[in-house]
Design a protein around this motif. Structure first.
Motif, PDB file in Angstrom:
ATOM      1  N   LEU A 225     -33.824  36.883  80.683  1.00 15.10           N
ATOM      2  CA  LEU A 225     -34.547  36.750  81.951  1.00 15.10           C
ATOM      3  C   LEU A 225     -36.049  36.825  81.721  1.00 15.10           C
ATOM      4  O   LEU A 225     -36.828  36.093  82.351  1.00 15.10           O
ATOM      5  CB  LEU A 225     -34.118  37.850  82.925  1.00 15.10           C
ATOM      6  CG  LEU A 225     -32.669  37.826  83.402  1.00 15.10           C
ATOM      7  CD1 LEU A 225     -32.403  39.021  84.314  1.00 15.10           C
ATOM      8  CD2 LEU A 225     -32.332  36.518  84.104  1.00 15.10           C
ATOM      9  N   PHE A 226     -36.467  37.705  80.824  1.00 11.29           N
ATOM     10  CA  PHE A 226     -37.881  37.852  80.481  1.00 11.29           C
ATOM     11  C   PHE A 226     -38.432  36.533  79.923  1.00 11.29           C
ATOM     12  O   PHE A 226     -39.510  36.073  80.315  1.00 11.29           O
ATOM     13  CB  PHE A 226     -38.037  38.979  79.465  1.00 11.29           C
ATOM     14  CG  PHE A 226     -39.446  39.211  78.993  1.00 11.29           C
ATOM     15  CD1 PHE A 226     -40.403  39.788  79.825  1.00 11.29           C
ATOM     16  CD2 PHE A 226     -39.820  38.856  77.700  1.00 11.29           C
ATOM     17  CE1 PHE A 226     -41.699  40.002  79.381  1.00 11.29           C
ATOM     18  CE2 PHE A 226     -41.115  39.067  77.253  1.00 11.29           C
ATOM     19  CZ  PHE A 226     -42.058  39.647  78.093  1.00 11.29           C
ATOM     20  N   LEU A 227     -37.685  35.909  79.033  1.00  9.11           N
ATOM     21  CA  LEU A 227     -38.104  34.626  78.460  1.00  9.11           C
ATOM     22  C   LEU A 227     -38.127  33.527  79.519  1.00  9.11           C
ATOM     23  O   LEU A 227     -39.026  32.677  79.529  1.00  9.11           O
ATOM     24  CB  LEU A 227     -37.163  34.229  77.320  1.00  9.11           C
ATOM     25  CG  LEU A 227     -37.345  34.970  76.007  1.00  9.11           C
ATOM     26  CD1 LEU A 227     -36.162  34.720  75.077  1.00  9.11           C
ATOM     27  CD2 LEU A 227     -38.646  34.547  75.325  1.00  9.11           C
ATOM     28  N   LEU A 228     -37.144  33.532  80.408  1.00 11.21           N
ATOM     29  CA  LEU A 228     -37.099  32.531  81.475  1.00 11.21           C
ATOM     30  C   LEU A 228     -38.341  32.644  82.351  1.00 11.21           C
ATOM     31  O   LEU A 228     -38.986  31.634  82.676  1.00 11.21           O
ATOM     32  CB  LEU A 228     -35.836  32.733  82.313  1.00 11.21           C
ATOM     33  CG  LEU A 228     -35.580  31.708  83.415  1.00 11.21           C
ATOM     34  CD1 LEU A 228     -35.251  30.336  82.840  1.00 11.21           C
ATOM     35  CD2 LEU A 228     -34.437  32.179  84.332  1.00 11.21           C
ATOM     36  N   ALA A 229     -38.703  33.868  82.723  1.00 10.01           N
ATOM     37  CA  ALA A 229     -39.886  34.081  83.560  1.00 10.01           C
ATOM     38  C   ALA A 229     -41.159  33.703  82.816  1.00 10.01           C
ATOM     39  O   ALA A 229     -42.085  33.109  83.394  1.00 10.01           O
ATOM     40  CB  ALA A 229     -39.948  35.539  84.013  1.00 10.01           C
ATOM     41  N   ALA A 230     -41.227  34.012  81.509  1.00  6.89           N
ATOM     42  CA  ALA A 230     -42.408  33.673  80.715  1.00  6.89           C
ATOM     43  C   ALA A 230     -42.569  32.156  80.606  1.00  6.89           C
ATOM     44  O   ALA A 230     -43.686  31.628  80.664  1.00  6.89           O
ATOM     45  CB  ALA A 230     -42.311  34.296  79.324  1.00  6.89           C
ATOM     46  N   PHE A 231     -41.451  31.451  80.448  1.00  6.24           N
ATOM     47  CA  PHE A 231     -41.527  29.990  80.383  1.00  6.24           C
ATOM     48  C   PHE A 231     -42.100  29.402  81.669  1.00  6.24           C
ATOM     49  O   PHE A 231     -43.033  28.590  81.641  1.00  6.24           O
ATOM     50  CB  PHE A 231     -40.145  29.381  80.104  1.00  6.24           C
ATOM     51  CG  PHE A 231     -40.010  27.984  80.641  1.00  6.24           C
ATOM     52  CD1 PHE A 231     -40.841  26.964  80.192  1.00  6.24           C
ATOM     53  CD2 PHE A 231     -39.100  27.688  81.638  1.00  6.24           C
ATOM     54  CE1 PHE A 231     -40.760  25.678  80.718  1.00  6.24           C
ATOM     55  CE2 PHE A 231     -39.003  26.418  82.166  1.00  6.24           C
ATOM     56  CZ  PHE A 231     -39.837  25.408  81.702  1.00  6.24           C
TER      57      PHE A 231
END
Length: 325
Positions: A225-231
């Motif tokens: 989820l953290f990576l999804l938000a960062a993208f």
């Protein structure tokens, strides 16, 4: 100064990640990342990008390594040759970079020719400031090839580790997550094909890495989820037009994640709603960056919608907001 700002952004992201992993700021993460990205100061001028100038010699050495690899019953590569290839990963000569060094790296990955130590060393090199963040806060420059191809090669190595090597520790995987989150927030060179130099294609390569990390069974859901938000945060800030297939590649990576679990679906909906809130408050600006961001968003949402494989609540929301704007 630039290196310090990259390091500071990474440290701030690390703190945000830790708080998110602890169950804090679940709903606030998209906005927190967006505010962090907007605080970054980019340099007004370029500094010289130092690249190898031994194109013909390097092409000959790449061919020699390739010939030896194909003739061997037990493919392997020396550390010296590995360092040589890595040093030429970001050259501006497309024949040497794309069809030489990168193709050879692909063969090495396919043949599992690396030792476990080489696999681990390569990953750590690629996420280092010397590769992934070289000249990243400066105006468009030739270092984009080193950064972008570091990301593309990282995707292949993560695939190899997931299927064959299994050598990356949890600390090293977390270093990859933080490096990629930092890279996505900072990269502002979105050029696709560059005349006389070939493909840069940073955001297509981001899609490749995201696919690998999203499929990992080692990463927990919070980190995905953290990576999804960062993208989505980085994509929102991109001032260049992403018109070389990047939205389609990224839409596929996102769909591959959201179809794994309803948690990812619900969080993507939260991210899209946060983005929509910002869009609803925007006043049109008379500059190219504004309109590039506007149509980048349109292309990504359209790509997600026309695939038709997002969970129904995402499909419904996309149809609603595309009709509105």
């Amino acid at each position: 100064m630039v290196v310090d700002q990259v390091a500071q952004t990474r440290q701030q992201l690390k703190k945000i990640q830790q708080q998110f992993m602890a169950g804090e700021s679940f709903h606030e993460l998209p906005e927190r990342l967006n505010q962090l990205a907007k605080q970054v100061t980019y340099a007004a001028d370029k500094t010289p990008v130092v690249l190898p100038r031994d194109t013909q010699t390097a092409l000959a050495r790449v061919k020699q390594i390739d010939d030896e690899l194909k003739q061997s019953d037990e493919p392997q590569i020396s550390n010296d040759d590995l360092q040589f290839l890595l040093a030429h990963l970001g050259v501006t000569n497309a024949r040497l970079r794309d069809r030489g060094v990168y193709f050879l790296f692909n063969d090495l990955i396919r043949l599992t020719a690396f030792t476990p130590e080489q696999e681990e060393w390569l990953v750590m090199q690629l996420i280092s400031p010397a590769y992934m963040f070289d000249h990243i806060l400066e105006p468009h420059n030739n270092a984009v090839f080193k950064r972008s191809f570091a990301v593309m090669l990282l995707a292949g190595l993560l695939y190899a580790d997931r299927h064959y090597y299994h050598v990356l520790s949890s600390a090293e995987i977390n270093a990859v997550i933080l490096a990629m989150a930092t890279y996505m927030l900072l990269e502002q060179d979105g050029r696709g094909y560059i005349d006389h130099k070939g493909w840069a294609h940073s955001y297509t390569h981001i899609g490749n890495v995201l696919d690998e990390l999203f499929q990992s069974t080692v990463l927990n859901r919070a980190n995905k989820l953290f990576l999804l938000a960062a993208f989505y945060t980085g994509y929102r800030q991109m001032n260049d037009p992403l018109i070389y297939g990047e939205p389609q590649r990224l839409a596929m990576a996102v769909a591959n994640l959201t179809n794994l679990n309803t948690l990812y679906t619900d969080y993507l909906l939260l991210i899209l709603q946060d983005w929509q809130k910002e869009i609803a408050q925007l006043q049109p600006e008379q500059n190219i960056a504004f309109w590039n961001r506007w149509y980048n968003r349109d292309r990504l949402l359209q790509s997600m919608l026309v695939r038709g494989d997002q969970p129904q609540k995402i499909q419904d929301y996309l149809g609603k907001i595309i009709d509105m704007y």
